[in-house]
Design a protein around this motif. Structure first.
Motif, PDB file in Angstrom:
ATOM      1  N   LYS A 120     -42.325 -39.033  43.184  1.00 47.43           N
ATOM      2  CA  LYS A 120     -42.499 -39.184  44.622  1.00 47.43           C
ATOM      3  C   LYS A 120     -41.203 -39.714  45.233  1.00 47.43           C
ATOM      4  N   SER A 121     -41.069 -39.557  46.527  1.00 52.96           N
ATOM      5  CA  SER A 121     -39.848 -40.030  47.181  1.00 52.96           C
ATOM      6  C   SER A 121     -39.673 -41.535  47.011  1.00 52.96           C
ATOM      7  N   GLU A 122     -40.777 -42.252  46.934  1.00 50.74           N
ATOM      8  CA  GLU A 122     -40.688 -43.704  46.770  1.00 50.74           C
ATOM      9  C   GLU A 122     -40.256 -44.133  45.376  1.00 50.74           C
ATOM     10  N   ASP A 123     -40.126 -43.183  44.471  1.00 54.70           N
ATOM     11  CA  ASP A 123     -39.596 -43.491  43.140  1.00 54.70           C
ATOM     12  C   ASP A 123     -38.065 -43.520  43.143  1.00 54.70           C
ATOM     13  N   VAL A 173     -33.821 -34.851  41.928  1.00 58.55           N
ATOM     14  CA  VAL A 173     -34.935 -33.940  41.695  1.00 58.55           C
ATOM     15  C   VAL A 173     -35.765 -33.819  42.962  1.00 58.55           C
ATOM     16  N   GLN A 174     -36.699 -32.885  42.933  1.00 55.47           N
ATOM     17  CA  GLN A 174     -37.594 -32.674  44.071  1.00 55.47           C
ATOM     18  C   GLN A 174     -38.914 -33.419  43.854  1.00 55.47           C
ATOM     19  N   VAL A 175     -39.616 -33.678  44.941  1.00 56.38           N
ATOM     20  CA  VAL A 175     -40.950 -34.269  44.844  1.00 56.38           C
ATOM     21  C   VAL A 175     -41.823 -33.394  43.942  1.00 56.38           C
ATOM     22  N   VAL A 188     -31.880 -42.453  40.188  1.00 58.87           N
ATOM     23  CA  VAL A 188     -32.884 -41.406  40.310  1.00 58.87           C
ATOM     24  C   VAL A 188     -33.147 -41.191  41.796  1.00 58.87           C
ATOM     25  N   THR A 189     -32.940 -39.979  42.251  1.00 61.51           N
ATOM     26  CA  THR A 189     -33.175 -39.648  43.649  1.00 61.51           C
ATOM     27  C   THR A 189     -34.197 -38.530  43.719  1.00 61.51           C
ATOM     28  N   ARG A 200     -36.616 -51.067  38.272  1.00 62.23           N
ATOM     29  CA  ARG A 200     -35.933 -50.234  39.259  1.00 62.23           C
ATOM     30  C   ARG A 200     -35.660 -51.040  40.515  1.00 62.23           C
ATOM     31  N   GLN A 201     -34.641 -50.603  41.226  1.00 61.05           N
ATOM     32  CA  GLN A 201     -34.256 -51.302  42.447  1.00 61.05           C
ATOM     33  C   GLN A 201     -33.815 -50.298  43.493  1.00 61.05           C
ATOM     34  N   SER A 202     -34.444 -50.385  44.658  1.00 53.73           N
ATOM     35  CA  SER A 202     -34.080 -49.552  45.790  1.00 53.73           C
ATOM     36  C   SER A 202     -33.240 -50.376  46.749  1.00 53.73           C
TER      37      SER A 202
END
Length: 126
Positions: A87-90, A12-14, A122-123, A38-40
């Protein structure tokens, strides 16, 4: 034994919204504390939100408190995470977790949960 399966991830987009679902199967009778983590890449798995399925109590990480909403449908054995203003950090893999607990108890650490799903990506793109 409880099996958990997450769905709803995607690109998805910001500023967009996304709704994740977690379907529980197996021995799901009684109250569970269910949660989203969640894990990045390169980071530890972090707590996002939790809910007592029968009690209805909820808890949220400060970083998402005003944007995400956790809910559950006990009759369907499903849990949801409505994510708004992403947000991108999500960006992360989002995991569903469950632990049998008294209805008034919420737990938020990874060590507290016995059952985990495989995760959904989720991106959030800017």
């Amino acid at each position: 034994q409880v099996q958990l399966a997450e769905t709803g991830g995607g690109l998805v987009q910001v500023g967009d919204s996304l709704r994740l679902s977690c379907a529980a199967s197996g021995r799901t009778n009684g109250n569970y504390c269910m949660a989203w983590f969640r894990q990045s890449p390169g980071k530890e798995r972090e707590f996002v939100a939790a809910i007592s399925i029968i009690g209805g109590y909820t808890d949220y990480a400060d970083s998402i408190k005003d944007r995400f909403t956790i809910s559950a449908d006990y009759a369907k054995s499903e849990m949801y995470l409505q994510m708004n203003n992403l947000k991108s950090e999500d960006t992360a893999v989002y995991y569903c977790a469950a632990s049998p607990r008294p209805s008034e108890v919420i737990v938020t650490t990874t060590e507290s949960f016995e059952h985990w799903g495989r995760g959904t990506q989720v991106t959030v793109s800017s």
